[in-house]
Design a protein around this motif. Structure first.
Motif, PDB file in Angstrom:
ATOM      1  N   LEU A 249       0.825  -1.201   0.000  1.00 37.28           N
ATOM      2  CA  LEU A 249       0.000   0.000   0.000  1.00 37.28           C
ATOM      3  C   LEU A 249       0.866   1.262   0.000  1.00 37.28           C
ATOM      4  N   GLY A 250       1.967   1.257   0.749  1.00 33.75           N
ATOM      5  CA  GLY A 250       2.842   2.421   0.820  1.00 33.75           C
ATOM      6  C   GLY A 250       3.530   2.771  -0.482  1.00 33.75           C
ATOM      7  N   GLN A 251       3.621   1.809  -1.410  1.00 32.46           N
ATOM      8  CA  GLN A 251       4.256   2.068  -2.704  1.00 32.46           C
ATOM      9  C   GLN A 251       3.354   2.837  -3.665  1.00 32.46           C
ATOM     10  N   ILE A 252       2.091   2.957  -3.325  1.00 30.16           N
ATOM     11  CA  ILE A 252       1.154   3.682  -4.169  1.00 30.16           C
ATOM     12  C   ILE A 252       1.265   5.168  -3.852  1.00 30.16           C
ATOM     13  N   VAL A 253       1.505   5.970  -4.862  1.00 32.60           N
ATOM     14  CA  VAL A 253       1.609   7.415  -4.676  1.00 32.60           C
ATOM     15  C   VAL A 253       0.218   8.022  -4.802  1.00 32.60           C
ATOM     16  N   LYS A 254      -0.220   8.650  -3.723  1.00 30.08           N
ATOM     17  CA  LYS A 254      -1.470   9.404  -3.778  1.00 30.08           C
ATOM     18  C   LYS A 254      -1.101  10.818  -4.219  1.00 30.08           C
ATOM     19  N   SER A 255      -1.647  11.254  -5.343  1.00 30.74           N
ATOM     20  CA  SER A 255      -1.430  12.614  -5.846  1.00 30.74           C
ATOM     21  C   SER A 255      -2.632  13.435  -5.420  1.00 30.74           C
ATOM     22  N   LEU A 256      -2.478  14.161  -4.331  1.00 33.03           N
ATOM     23  CA  LEU A 256      -3.591  14.885  -3.709  1.00 33.03           C
ATOM     24  C   LEU A 256      -3.443  16.384  -3.953  1.00 33.03           C
ATOM     25  N   VAL A 257      -4.533  17.017  -4.306  1.00 35.73           N
ATOM     26  CA  VAL A 257      -4.501  18.452  -4.557  1.00 35.73           C
ATOM     27  C   VAL A 257      -5.148  19.178  -3.382  1.00 35.73           C
ATOM     28  N   PHE A 258      -4.436  20.179  -2.899  1.00 35.80           N
ATOM     29  CA  PHE A 258      -4.909  21.050  -1.834  1.00 35.80           C
ATOM     30  C   PHE A 258      -4.884  22.482  -2.366  1.00 35.80           C
ATOM     31  N   VAL A 259      -5.541  23.371  -1.643  1.00 35.11           N
ATOM     32  CA  VAL A 259      -5.560  24.775  -2.027  1.00 35.11           C
ATOM     33  C   VAL A 259      -5.152  25.597  -0.813  1.00 35.11           C
ATOM     34  N   ASN A 260      -4.264  26.560  -1.049  1.00 33.87           N
ATOM     35  CA  ASN A 260      -3.927  27.531  -0.012  1.00 33.87           C
ATOM     36  C   ASN A 260      -4.271  28.917  -0.568  1.00 33.87           C
ATOM     37  N   PRO A 261      -4.075  29.972   0.191  1.00 32.98           N
ATOM     38  CA  PRO A 261      -4.443  31.299  -0.318  1.00 32.98           C
ATOM     39  C   PRO A 261      -3.741  31.696  -1.627  1.00 32.98           C
TER      40      PRO A 261
ATOM     41  N   ASP B 192      -1.178  15.574   6.815  1.00 29.40           N
ATOM     42  CA  ASP B 192      -1.549  16.515   7.873  1.00 29.40           C
ATOM     43  C   ASP B 192      -1.535  17.892   7.219  1.00 29.40           C
ATOM     44  N   THR B 193      -2.709  18.432   6.914  1.00 23.99           N
ATOM     45  CA  THR B 193      -2.768  19.709   6.185  1.00 23.99           C
ATOM     46  C   THR B 193      -2.080  20.829   6.945  1.00 23.99           C
ATOM     47  N   GLY B 194      -2.021  20.743   8.260  1.00 25.70           N
ATOM     48  CA  GLY B 194      -1.316  21.747   9.041  1.00 25.70           C
ATOM     49  C   GLY B 194       0.167  21.819   8.687  1.00 25.70           C
TER      50      GLY B 194
ATOM     51  N   VAL C  89      -4.711  25.885   4.447  1.00 26.10           N
ATOM     52  CA  VAL C  89      -4.736  24.834   3.434  1.00 26.10           C
ATOM     53  C   VAL C  89      -5.983  23.979   3.605  1.00 26.10           C
ATOM     54  N   ARG C  90      -6.636  23.688   2.487  1.00 28.94           N
ATOM     55  CA  ARG C  90      -7.801  22.810   2.495  1.00 28.94           C
ATOM     56  C   ARG C  90      -7.722  21.886   1.282  1.00 28.94           C
ATOM     57  N   GLN C  91      -8.476  20.799   1.348  1.00 26.88           N
ATOM     58  CA  GLN C  91      -8.522  19.872   0.218  1.00 26.88           C
ATOM     59  C   GLN C  91      -9.266  20.528  -0.934  1.00 26.88           C
ATOM     60  N   ALA C  92      -8.782  20.320  -2.146  1.00 27.44           N
ATOM     61  CA  ALA C  92      -9.408  20.881  -3.335  1.00 27.44           C
ATOM     62  C   ALA C  92     -10.705  20.146  -3.663  1.00 27.44           C
ATOM     63  N   THR C  93     -11.625  20.854  -4.294  1.00 27.38           N
ATOM     64  CA  THR C  93     -12.849  20.227  -4.800  1.00 27.38           C
ATOM     65  C   THR C  93     -12.524  19.477  -6.084  1.00 27.38           C
ATOM     66  N   ARG C  94     -13.457  18.656  -6.527  1.00 29.35           N
ATOM     67  CA  ARG C  94     -13.267  17.928  -7.799  1.00 29.35           C
ATOM     68  C   ARG C  94     -12.944  18.885  -8.939  1.00 29.35           C
ATOM     69  N   ASP C  95     -13.692  19.986  -9.018  1.00 26.57           N
ATOM     70  CA  ASP C  95     -13.473  20.952 -10.095  1.00 26.57           C
ATOM     71  C   ASP C  95     -12.109  21.617  -9.971  1.00 26.57           C
ATOM     72  N   GLU C  96     -11.691  21.915  -8.746  1.00 25.98           N
ATOM     73  CA  GLU C  96     -10.377  22.529  -8.539  1.00 25.98           C
ATOM     74  C   GLU C  96      -9.252  21.575  -8.901  1.00 25.98           C
ATOM     75  N   VAL C  97      -9.439  20.284  -8.628  1.00 24.19           N
ATOM     76  CA  VAL C  97      -8.434  19.280  -9.001  1.00 24.19           C
ATOM     77  C   VAL C  97      -8.273  19.244 -10.516  1.00 24.19           C
ATOM     78  N   ARG C  98      -9.386  19.168 -11.225  1.00 24.74           N
ATOM     79  CA  ARG C  98      -9.320  19.107 -12.685  1.00 24.74           C
ATOM     80  C   ARG C  98      -8.730  20.403 -13.258  1.00 24.74           C
ATOM     81  N   GLU C  99      -9.135  21.541 -12.696  1.00 22.76           N
ATOM     82  CA  GLU C  99      -8.618  22.821 -13.180  1.00 22.76           C
ATOM     83  C   GLU C  99      -7.104  22.935 -12.952  1.00 22.76           C
ATOM     84  N   ALA C 100      -6.634  22.480 -11.794  1.00 16.18           N
ATOM     85  CA  ALA C 100      -5.213  22.593 -11.452  1.00 16.18           C
ATOM     86  C   ALA C 100      -4.327  21.635 -12.239  1.00 16.18           C
ATOM     87  N   THR C 101      -4.833  20.417 -12.489  1.00 16.05           N
ATOM     88  CA  THR C 101      -3.978  19.370 -13.071  1.00 16.05           C
ATOM     89  C   THR C 101      -4.369  18.936 -14.476  1.00 16.05           C
ATOM     90  N   GLY C 102      -5.638  19.141 -14.836  1.00 15.38           N
ATOM     91  CA  GLY C 102      -6.123  18.626 -16.109  1.00 15.38           C
ATOM     92  C   GLY C 102      -6.614  17.193 -16.017  1.00 15.38           C
TER      93      GLY C 102
END
Length: 150
Positions: free
Chosen positions: A42-54, A69-71, A77-90
């Protein structure tokens, strides 16, 4: 190969990563599904997570067996929405690769990924993945910050 996965493979080759995206019958949308599908830890799987800061989006690459830990990513910092993920990364959630996005995204890599010689990353769709040597992935992300974020 799915057109999105094919386009990503071409981008990865342009970035100097000689990897082969594999399309699987099983879903790789979650880290556990991906680990099961490829026979990896499980640790070998890279989670590509999108967050948003100011200042905008941040991509955080985290091991599948860890939680961000978003802190530790900074204030506001907060987790991005689905739309923000697509907008940021494609890419849509479940298929976001660690690099090869339509435009650069500031990236933080959790240092726990260094435990492994080989990592498995999303290949642009929820059914596509690719293996990559950890040092080669990090070399392809020269501006990334590698630190503890879990």
């Amino acid at each position: 190969m799915h057109p999105t996965a094919q386009k990503l493979q071409e981008r990865l080759h342009e970035l100097g990563l000689d990897v082969e995206i594999r399309e699987l019958a099983d879903s790789t949308r979650t880290a556990q599904e991906a680990a099961d599908a490829v026979g990896a830890e499980l640790g070998q799987i890279v989670k590509s997570l999108v967050f948003v800061n100011p200042d905008g989006p941040i991509l955080c690459l985290c091991a599948g067996d860890r939680r961000v830990d978003t802190g530790k990513l900074g204030d506001g910092v907060r987790q991005a929405t689905r739309d923000e993920v697509r907008e940021a990364t494609g890419f849509a959630i479940g298929g976001v690769p660690p690099l090869g996005h339509e435009r650069p995204v500031p990236t933080v890599v959790d240092e726990s990924l260094n435990r492994f010689e080989t990592l498995w990353c999303a290949g642009g769709t929820p059914h596509a993945v690719f293996p990559v040597e950890t040092d080669k992935l990090l070399a392809a992300l020269p501006d990334a910050q590698v630190r503890n974020v879990t």
